[in-house]
Design a protein around this motif. Structure first.
Motif, mmCIF file in Angstrom:
data_model
loop_
_atom_site.group_PDB
_atom_site.id
_atom_site.type_symbol
_atom_site.label_atom_id
_atom_site.label_comp_id
_atom_site.label_asym_id
_atom_site.label_seq_id
_atom_site.Cartn_x
_atom_site.Cartn_y
_atom_site.Cartn_z
ATOM 1 N N GLU B 158 -32.488 21.610 33.320
ATOM 2 C CA GLU B 158 -33.364 21.305 32.190
ATOM 3 C C GLU B 158 -32.539 20.954 30.946
ATOM 4 O O GLU B 158 -32.900 20.049 30.177
ATOM 5 C CB GLU B 158 -34.280 22.502 31.889
ATOM 6 N N GLN B 159 -31.459 21.675 30.728
ATOM 7 C CA GLN B 159 -30.601 21.388 29.564
ATOM 8 C C GLN B 159 -29.955 20.007 29.689
ATOM 9 O O GLN B 159 -29.857 19.270 28.718
ATOM 10 C CB GLN B 159 -29.520 22.458 29.429
ATOM 11 N N LEU B 160 -29.517 19.684 30.892
ATOM 12 C CA LEU B 160 -28.910 18.361 31.108
ATOM 13 C C LEU B 160 -29.949 17.271 30.847
ATOM 14 O O LEU B 160 -29.663 16.265 30.192
ATOM 15 C CB LEU B 160 -28.368 18.268 32.539
ATOM 16 N N ALA B 161 -31.161 17.508 31.324
ATOM 17 C CA ALA B 161 -32.227 16.527 31.117
ATOM 18 C C ALA B 161 -32.554 16.363 29.625
ATOM 19 O O ALA B 161 -32.943 15.278 29.181
ATOM 20 C CB ALA B 161 -33.484 16.965 31.877
ATOM 21 N N THR B 162 -32.366 17.423 28.866
ATOM 22 C CA THR B 162 -32.672 17.381 27.434
ATOM 23 C C THR B 162 -31.813 16.347 26.703
ATOM 24 O O THR B 162 -32.249 15.755 25.704
ATOM 25 C CB THR B 162 -32.477 18.786 26.816
ATOM 26 N N VAL B 163 -30.601 16.121 27.183
ATOM 27 C CA VAL B 163 -29.734 15.100 26.569
ATOM 28 C C VAL B 163 -30.458 13.756 26.571
ATOM 29 O O VAL B 163 -30.500 13.044 25.552
ATOM 30 C CB VAL B 163 -28.394 14.993 27.321
ATOM 31 N N ALA B 164 -31.040 13.410 27.708
ATOM 32 C CA ALA B 164 -31.748 12.126 27.821
ATOM 33 C C ALA B 164 -33.006 12.112 26.970
ATOM 34 O O ALA B 164 -33.351 11.095 26.357
ATOM 35 C CB ALA B 164 -32.092 11.861 29.285
ATOM 36 N N VAL B 165 -33.687 13.242 26.902
ATOM 37 C CA VAL B 165 -34.930 13.340 26.116
ATOM 38 C C VAL B 165 -34.645 13.107 24.628
ATOM 39 O O VAL B 165 -35.353 12.350 23.957
ATOM 40 C CB VAL B 165 -35.595 14.718 26.334
ATOM 41 N N VAL B 166 -33.587 13.756 24.123
ATOM 42 C CA VAL B 166 -33.257 13.644 22.699
ATOM 43 C C VAL B 166 -32.822 12.220 22.360
ATOM 44 O O VAL B 166 -33.217 11.661 21.329
ATOM 45 C CB VAL B 166 -32.162 14.662 22.323
ATOM 46 N N GLN B 167 -32.044 11.620 23.238
ATOM 47 C CA GLN B 167 -31.602 10.252 22.935
ATOM 48 C C GLN B 167 -32.767 9.277 22.951
ATOM 49 O O GLN B 167 -32.776 8.297 22.204
ATOM 50 C CB GLN B 167 -30.496 9.839 23.895
ATOM 51 N N GLU B 202 -31.026 10.170 33.693
ATOM 52 C CA GLU B 202 -29.766 10.725 33.173
ATOM 53 C C GLU B 202 -28.602 9.757 33.382
ATOM 54 O O GLU B 202 -27.457 10.084 33.073
ATOM 55 C CB GLU B 202 -29.467 12.072 33.858
ATOM 56 N N CYS B 203 -28.898 8.582 33.931
ATOM 57 C CA CYS B 203 -27.882 7.549 34.163
ATOM 58 C C CYS B 203 -28.089 6.402 33.171
ATOM 59 O O CYS B 203 -29.213 6.106 32.773
ATOM 60 C CB CYS B 203 -27.992 6.992 35.582
ATOM 61 N N CYS B 204 -26.990 5.754 32.814
ATOM 62 C CA CYS B 204 -27.075 4.688 31.825
ATOM 63 C C CYS B 204 -27.809 3.473 32.390
ATOM 64 O O CYS B 204 -27.945 3.306 33.599
ATOM 65 C CB CYS B 204 -25.691 4.277 31.349
ATOM 66 N N LEU B 205 -28.253 2.631 31.460
ATOM 67 C CA LEU B 205 -28.871 1.361 31.801
ATOM 68 C C LEU B 205 -27.802 0.401 32.305
ATOM 69 O O LEU B 205 -26.606 0.671 32.192
ATOM 70 C CB LEU B 205 -29.552 0.780 30.562
ATOM 71 N N VAL B 206 -28.249 -0.710 32.841
ATOM 72 C CA VAL B 206 -27.336 -1.782 33.232
ATOM 73 C C VAL B 206 -27.882 -3.060 32.607
ATOM 74 O O VAL B 206 -28.960 -3.528 32.980
ATOM 75 C CB VAL B 206 -27.229 -1.928 34.754
ATOM 76 N N ASP B 282 -22.128 7.611 26.311
ATOM 77 C CA ASP B 282 -22.908 8.348 27.301
ATOM 78 C C ASP B 282 -23.239 7.467 28.501
ATOM 79 O O ASP B 282 -24.323 6.931 28.612
ATOM 80 C CB ASP B 282 -24.187 8.890 26.675
ATOM 81 N N ALA B 283 -22.298 7.345 29.406
ATOM 82 C CA ALA B 283 -22.585 6.644 30.650
ATOM 83 C C ALA B 283 -23.536 7.473 31.499
ATOM 84 O O ALA B 283 -24.359 6.934 32.231
ATOM 85 C CB ALA B 283 -21.288 6.376 31.406
ATOM 86 N N PHE B 284 -23.407 8.781 31.384
ATOM 87 C CA PHE B 284 -24.295 9.723 32.072
ATOM 88 C C PHE B 284 -24.549 10.877 31.117
ATOM 89 O O PHE B 284 -23.822 11.063 30.147
ATOM 90 C CB PHE B 284 -23.649 10.207 33.377
ATOM 91 N N ALA B 285 -25.598 11.659 31.415
ATOM 92 C CA ALA B 285 -26.081 12.649 30.453
ATOM 93 C C ALA B 285 -25.074 13.750 30.147
ATOM 94 O O ALA B 285 -25.177 14.411 29.119
ATOM 95 C CB ALA B 285 -27.394 13.251 30.955
#
Lengths: 138, 383
Positions: B158-167, B202-206, B282-285
């Motif tokens: 959940e904490q790792l996922a939060t990185v993506a949520v905040v961004q 949690e993975c970057c766009l391309v 941030d290539a990944f979260a």
């Protein structure tokens, strides 16, 4: 307009920046770009003028005529050109200004000379494009 | 000898479009960004005497743009290459090798126009000792250490996922961001598993895109008729650790981050409390988590809680990845240029999600998979 190749004619892989150029080759037309801002003739095809960085450019049809600037005689070809030697790889200066890499065809390699006037011939790649090559005039 | 405050970024711009740009080759994207940056600072191209780029050769970039440089840098160590270019340019300008350096990035990451094929050299070290085991590039190789980090620090999914949520909260304020719809932790955890424990969100766009910078001396910047105020370089750092991610010293922290960051902070003379705005590639979260710790903003194992408490979110004490980052803004392949661009915008006061009163911004990049690193400490305050 195009004729069967006497040298291999591997097809280039165009992208959207170069597609109009290669499409025109299939109709035997040599397109160049001219900068709408400063008039510079642009070779190779790209979206901007390397001189003034203007991005308004227009295609126009070149005369297909030029002059041999310098050349070499290839003695051993590679890839699709394996077995094709000897053949001439030359720089031809187009009447419109740009100098481009091409082959000289239609005469024995040993008769090619710097300064010879040449004209374009088209060799069909079989994939919707043609390679521009040049032969001596007159 | 230090370049602190002696060097300025006087032009900065991205490609006219971002996302899908099939009409331009990778080299064309370099050129589009370069022309925009040149117009941004109002300089004559004849004044440019240095060219640096990665991805496409600076030789090709210079020819494409009709520039004859006296200084060339083709440093290509992955997505942080542009941080290194700025650092190298600063040194070269201070040494009198050149006066105005153009740094360019362009990558057709999504459309793959004129971008070259990615194929590992099977005789290389990773070709022999990693590739045979079936990792499928960055999505599997880059996050492979994060499970160990979770084990050692207690980081939760959940904490790792939060990185993506905040961004995504930042991206929601940015019209140029590719992904702008708000997401929740549940959305992230429900998204497709790409490579355990990394989900799609949690993975970057391309994407396709590019960016360019013009770097000169602070002295010359003062005499230029600039359209935007200069951004000064306070400190820089760079380092590298390993060409094989499997040979990191410790998979829960990046040595290259620690070395590069410490170097940049030491040169700048600032402390962490002086940083108003932060960009961490941030290539990944997990990268912002590693970055916050390895740059020294928080202690070991504290980054996830720091993010979870809202410190890096809009309104927080340390706004992080305010363009939306590689996860939500854009990620061409070598994203570092976009991190610098956002730092410059925040310091100019022109960012889409502008943070009030930014005076110091840090842009930190990764190269390859924790292979290399570059750090820039930037300010809008003349020294």
């Amino acid at each position: 307009m195009t004729e069967p190749a006497e040298l291999p004619a591997p097809a280039p892989q165009p992208n959207l920046e170069t597609q109009p150029f290669w499409d025109a080759t299939a109709e035997g037309r040599f397109l160049l770009k001219r900068c709408d801002t400063c008039g510079t003739v642009i070779w190779y095809p790209r979206f901007l003028c390397p001189d003034c960085h203007g991005t308004e450019t227009s295609w126009f049809e070149a005369s297909g005529r030029g002059t041999i600037y310098t050349f070499t005689i290839v003695r051993r070809g590679q890839g699709p050109y394996a077995g094709a030697a000897p053949y001439v790889a030359a720089y031809v200066t187009l009447d419109e200004g740009p100098t481009i890499l091409t082959n000289i065809v239609g005469c024995p390699p040993e008769q090619v000379e710097i300064g010879q006037p040449v004209e374009v011939v088209w060799h069909d790649t079989g994939e919707g494009s043609a390679l521009y090559r040049f032969r001596p005039v007159g | 000898m230090s370049i602190k405050g002696q060097i300025a970024i006087v032009g900065a711009a991205e490609t006219s479009e971002l996302g899908r740009i099939p009409q331009l080759s990778a080299l064309g994207l370099h050129a589009d960004a370069a022309v925009n940056a040149i117009r941004d600072c109002g300089i004559d191209k004849a004044e440019i005497d240095g060219v640096a780029s990665a991805g496409q050769s600076p030789v090709a970039v210079a020819k494409h743009l009709g520039i004859t440089p006296t200084w060339v840098d083709g440093t290509s160590v992955g997505g942080c290459s542009f941080m290194l270019h700025v650092r190298h340019a600063a040194a070269a300008i201070a040494a009198g090798m050149c006066e105005v350096v153009l740094v360019t990035h362009g990558e057709s990451g999504r459309s793959r126009v004129g971008n070259g094929a990615w194929s590992p050299d099977l005789q290389s070290l990773n070709g022999q000792f990693e590739v045979p085991y079936g990792p499928t590039g960055p999505p599997t190789m880059f996050p492979i250490g994060v499970l160990r980090y979770m084990k050692e620090t207690g980081l939760t999914a959940e904490q790792l996922a939060t990185v993506a949520v905040v961004q995504r909260q930042w991206a929601a304020q940015n019209p140029r961001a590719m992904m702008r719809d708000p997401i929740t932790v549940e959305d992230v955890l429900a998204s497709r598993m790409i490579a355990y424990p990394m989900h799609l969100l949690e993975c970057c766009l391309v994407t396709d895109g590019g960016g360019a910078l013009l770097v000169t001396s602070a002295e010359r910047a003062r005499s230029m008729d600039l359209t935007s105020p200069p951004v000064y370089v306070l400190g820089t750092g760079e380092s590298c650790e390993t060409p094989m991610v499997s040979q990191m010293e410790d998979f829960t922290t990046s040595k290259a981050f620690r070395v590069s960051g410490a170097k940049a902070f030491a040169e700048s003379g600032i402390g962490h409390a002086d940083v108003d705005h932060l960009m961490i590639y941030d290539a990944f979260a997990h990268l912002p988590i590693y970055g916050l710790e390895d740059l020294g903003f928080v202690g070991r194992g504290e980054a996830a809680a720091f993010i979870g408490e809202g410190n890096t979110a809009p309104g927080g004490s340390l706004p992080l990845n305010t363009n939306g980052g590689g996860l939500s803004y854009t990620h061409t392949g070598m994203y570092g240029m976009f991190a610098i661009q956002e730092s410059v915008r925040q310091l100019r006061g022109t960012a889409a999600a502008q943070v009030p009163g930014v005076e110091v911004s840090v842009a930190h990049g990764v190269g390859g998979m924790f292979g290399a690193s570059g750090t820039l400490v930037l300010t809008n305050q003349a020294q």
